[in-house]
Every structure is written in structure tokens, then in C-alpha cells.
Enzyme design. Structure first.
Site, PDB file in Angstrom:
ATOM      1  N   ARG A  14     -10.064  -0.360  15.158  1.00  0.00           N
ATOM      2  CA  ARG A  14      -9.932   0.596  13.874  1.00  0.00           C
ATOM      3  C   ARG A  14     -11.099  -0.083  12.795  1.00  0.00           C
ATOM      4  O   ARG A  14     -11.932   0.743  12.882  1.00  0.00           O
ATOM      5  CB  ARG A  14      -8.638   0.269  13.258  1.00  0.00           C
ATOM      6  N   TYR A  66      13.287  31.367   6.290  1.00  0.00           N
ATOM      7  CA  TYR A  66      12.115  32.120   6.436  1.00  0.00           C
ATOM      8  C   TYR A  66      11.729  32.523   8.062  1.00  0.00           C
ATOM      9  O   TYR A  66      12.399  31.485   8.878  1.00  0.00           O
ATOM     10  CB  TYR A  66      10.647  31.323   6.017  1.00  0.00           C
ATOM     11  N   MET A  88       9.458  24.923   1.266  1.00  0.00           N
ATOM     12  CA  MET A  88       8.660  24.044   0.377  1.00  0.00           C
ATOM     13  C   MET A  88       9.415  23.158  -0.244  1.00  0.00           C
ATOM     14  O   MET A  88       9.324  21.916  -0.460  1.00  0.00           O
ATOM     15  CB  MET A  88       7.937  24.611  -0.443  1.00  0.00           C
ATOM     16  N   LYS A 111       0.856  -1.088  -0.058  1.00  0.00           N
ATOM     17  CA  LYS A 111      -0.114  -0.093  -0.123  1.00  0.00           C
ATOM     18  C   LYS A 111       1.083   1.135  -0.006  1.00  0.00           C
ATOM     19  O   LYS A 111       2.183   1.065   0.292  1.00  0.00           O
ATOM     20  CB  LYS A 111      -0.846   0.129   1.115  1.00  0.00           C
TER      21      LYS A 111
HETATM   22  C1  LIG Z   1      -0.458  -1.743   7.070  1.00  0.00           C
HETATM   23  C2  LIG Z   1      -0.717  -3.253   7.435  1.00  0.00           C
HETATM   24  C3  LIG Z   1      -0.148  -4.506   7.594  1.00  0.00           C
HETATM   25  C4  LIG Z   1       1.555  -4.142   7.580  1.00  0.00           C
HETATM   26  O1  LIG Z   1       2.149  -3.813   8.649  1.00  0.00           O
HETATM   27  P1  LIG Z   1       3.566  -3.729   8.763  1.00  0.00           P
HETATM   28  O2  LIG Z   1       3.803  -3.532  10.356  1.00  0.00           O
HETATM   29  O3  LIG Z   1       4.054  -2.741   7.793  1.00  0.00           O
HETATM   30  O4  LIG Z   1       4.346  -5.173   8.546  1.00  0.00           O
HETATM   31  C5  LIG Z   1      -0.560  -5.471   7.836  1.00  0.00           C
HETATM   32  N1  LIG Z   1      -1.966  -5.729   7.990  1.00  0.00           N
HETATM   33  C6  LIG Z   1      -2.662  -4.723   7.853  1.00  0.00           C
HETATM   34  C7  LIG Z   1      -4.371  -4.751   8.012  1.00  0.00           C
HETATM   35  C8  LIG Z   1      -2.051  -3.376   7.592  1.00  0.00           C
HETATM   36  O5  LIG Z   1      -3.014  -2.467   7.684  1.00  0.00           O
END
Ligand SMILES: *Cc1c(COP(=O)(O)O)cnc(C)c1O
Length: 368
Positions: A136, A264, A313, A38
Site C-alpha cells: 500500500r 421507494y 436518505m 484517524k
Molecule cells: C489504521 C491503521 C492502524 C490501526 O489498525 P487497527 O486494526 O484498527 O488496530 C495501524 N497502523 C496503520 C498504519 C493504520 O493505517
């Protein structure tokens, strides 16, 4: 390795292979590996990483959103792709691209079944997410009967896996919560399998779960940060190789007289004769404001150069008073020596945040 002539993120596929093999060495031979790619494979280059891991025979991929999965399909990824947090508005696109949704509530489950039957799907693979403490996303154990009754009414989907996510698998000072999550997931798995009448795949562990809790490995593990070279502990960081190196160059050197300011809002004021270097990387590239004002530092000719004044930036200014350097010299922001977790620590954050923050403006350079 050629010296950087502009800001680049170097991606070392040999390091990725090493990390993949290290993680694999922690597993039983029949445990499947899902690579989490991701967010552009944690800020690197998802297509390149996924195609490379596919050649190493990874079993599964996960992305957060449907568009990320579509990009992987367009890049030639044919192994299954789990979409961790799909939105119903994209379900048709998800099906067209053979992506597999995580379904975590009655609402999203019903919405998916409606689209899957509209699209005349039979036994479309879905993954049921349970909440075992992270709070979550996910169903609760008490939802099992409702899920099974909804899914059993429809022939358009089939539960390919059930899974959950650990909340603090990196915390070895207190393992009770994680052990409880593991037990709770195992219990859910038993009850769910019995109720639905077939055996879905089970998965729970993220990278730290893999490294710290063998009994959380189950049928498949999900690794993200470990592939990219971080193990969330000093001990495990030593066993892994950071895959990405963020480099830049010195654009200009300035001599700053006593009493002059830099940047800045004149945030840095010189109490002495100083030499500064201006580097073409700023908050639009992912270097947050919190790295400014001597919190973060970069490395020039093997010496640390603190960022002075506010991050701009497109630029930062660093103190090179004691460093022998010139315009055009290479600068390392993070990489093998100062790794991203050390750089992140300087600004009170973690590897996950800094590596995923590197914006698409920064050119990716792949080292085969
Ligand atoms: C992002 C994620 C992972 C990966 O976790 P890491 O700590 O980067 O290995 C695994 N499972 C879910 C559901 C995630 O959202």
C-alpha cells in the site's frame, strides 16, 4: 441512561478505558502505545477520545491526514501525533502544528526535507514507513541505502521511528505471511539502524497484531479498532467493550395491508397484514443501501426488527409486526447487544466500515 429522543451516537468512555487497559495488559510495561484516532476516532469523536486517552497517558496518536492532526492540537492534545498519510501540500501546516509525518517514498521524503529546511527546522522528527507485504505505502528493503544517504545529507530531519503495517494479522488460519512480515521488518530494522548509525523506535503491530503476535510488539504498538471495542475475532470481541452505541427513535407506526408496498421503488410488498415503524436514520447518516431489504435489522424493546424496503436518505422502515412498540420508543441500531460487527455482518461488511460511516449529522453524546 436516558432514552434516546433522536438519532444519537452514544460514546461510553468507561468502555474506552476498559479497552485501553485490556490492550495495555497484553504488553510489556515498557512498550509504548500509539492510539489510532484517524477518521474521527473511527467515526466517534476524535477530540474527546484523544483528550481522554491523553489523560490515561497514552504515548502517541496517529491520524491519517494533516487536518485531523491540526484538529487534535486545537483540542489541546500535546502528545506526539504521527500523520500516516500526509500530502506534501500540507507540510508547512504539519510543521506549524508539530505533527510528525510518515514518509514512505523518495519523492515524499525529498519534498519534506525541502520544506523542513525552508522552515529552518533542525532534527524534525519523521517516521520512515516500510512496505513488507501490504503493498500500500512504504519503501522497500532495497531502498535503505538511498534513504540513509538522503537523510544523512540533511540536518533538518531525524528519523524518530521506522515502521511497517501487517496485512492479515487477524487471520489465525494462516500465520505464515504475518510471520514473514515480522521477520522481514526485523531484518530491515537491523540494517537500517546500522546504516543510519542510531536507533530509531520500531513499531509494526495493529490491534490484531498486538493480540496475536507478541513478537511484533517491538518498541510501540498501534491500536485502533481494539480501543473502540473490536478484536477481529469472537474470542477477543468478548474481552473488549463496544464504545459506541447508535440509537434512534420510532417516528411513526403504520399498518400495511396485504398487497401494499413500503418505500421507494416499492421494493417491499406485503403478503399479509403488517406493522412497520419509520426510524429517522438513513444513508446520509451512514446506513448503506445494502442494509435494506431485510438484510440489516435494528432492535426495538429487545426484539429484532428487520429493515424492509430500500434505505432512504434520512429514514428506514422496519418490520415490527411482532413487536410491542409505539411511536417514541427507543431503537438500537448497534451497541452492546447487537454490536457493530454483527450489524455489519448482516450486510457483508465489517465493523471498521459501519462505525466510521456514521456521519457527522448524528449527534455524539458522551457518557463519562
Ligand atoms: C489504521 C491503521 C492502524 C490501526 O489498525 P487497527 O486494526 O484498527 O488496530 C495501524 N497502523 C496503520 C498504519 C493504520 O493505517
Amino acid at each position: 441512561m436516558p432514552r434516546a429522543k433522536e438519532t444519537i451516537l452514544e460514546i461510553d468512555l468507561k468502555a474506552l478505558k476498559h479497552n485501553f487497559e485490556y490492550i495495555k495488559s497484553k504488553l510489556k510495561s515498557d512498550t509504548k502505545i500509539l492510539a489510532v484516532v484517524k477518521a474521527f476516532a473511527y467515526g466517534s469523536d476524535a477530540n474527546t477520545i484523544a483528550v481522554f486517552l491523553q489523560d490515561l497517558e497514552v504515548d502517541y496518536f496517529a491520524v491519517a491526514y494533516v487536518s485531523e492532526g491540526v484538529a487534535l492540537r486545537n483540542a489541546g492534545v500535546i502528545v506526539p501525533i504521527l500523520v500516516l498519510h500526509p500530502q506534501a501540500v500540507n507540510f508547512k501546516m504539519l510543521i506549524e502544528n508539530c505533527l510528525e509525518p510518515s514518509l514512505y517514498s523518495a519523492k515524499i521524503l525529498n519534498e519534506f526535507i525541502a520544506i523542513a529546511s525552508e522552515e529552518k527546522q533542525k532534527n524534525y522528527p519523521v517516521h520512515i514507513k516500510f512496505n513488507t507485504g501490504l503493498n500500500r505505502l512504504g519503501f522497500r528493503e532495497s531502498d535503505i541505502d538511498a534513504i540513509v544517504s538522503i537523510t544523512s545529507r540533511s540536518s533538518s530531519i531525524r528519523v524518530k521511528s521506522i515502521f511497517s503495517h501487517l496485512a492479515e494479522s487477524e487471520n489465525l488460519d494462516d500465520t505464515a505471511f504475518t510471520k514473514n512480515q515480522i521477520d522481514s521488518f526485523k531484518n530491515i530494522s537491523k540494517r537500517f539502524t546500522k546504516a543510519i548509525g542510531y536507533q530509531p523506535m520500531l513499531h509494526l503491530a495493529n490491534t490484531s497484531g498486538i493480540l496475536n503476535y507478541t513478537d511484533a510488539h517491538l518498541d510501540m504498538v498501534r491500536t485502533g479498532i481494539g480501543l473502540y471495542g473490536f478484536g477481529n475475532s469472537e474470542k477477543e470481541n468478548k474481552n473488549l467493550l463496544p464504545m459506541a452505541t447508535l440509537k434512534s427513535v420510532v417516528s411513526q407506526i403504520h399498518t400495511i395491508e396485504k398487497g401494499e408496498s413500503v418505500g421507494y421503488n416499492r421494493a417491499y410488498k406485503s403478503d399479509n397484514l403488517k406493522k412497520t415503524a419509520t426510524i429517522p436514520i438513513g444513508h446520509a447518516d451512514g446506513i448503506g443501501r445494502q442494509y435494506g431489504n431485510q438484510k440489516g435489522f435494528v432492535t426495538i424493546n429487545n426484539k429484532p426488527a428487520p429493515i424492509i424496503g430500500n434505505v432512504c436518505m434520512d429514514m428506514i422502515m422496519v418490520n415490527v409486526t411482532d413487536i410491542d412498540c409505539k411511536e417514541g420508543d427507543e431503537v438500537v441500531i448497534f451497541g452492546k447487544e447487537t454490536d457493530a460487527s454483527a450489524f455489519a455482518k448482516s450486510a457483508n461488511t465489517i465493523s471498521y466500515e459501519i462505525i466510521t460511516a456514521i456521519s457527522q449529522r448524528v449527534k455524539r453524546v458522551i457518557l463519562e
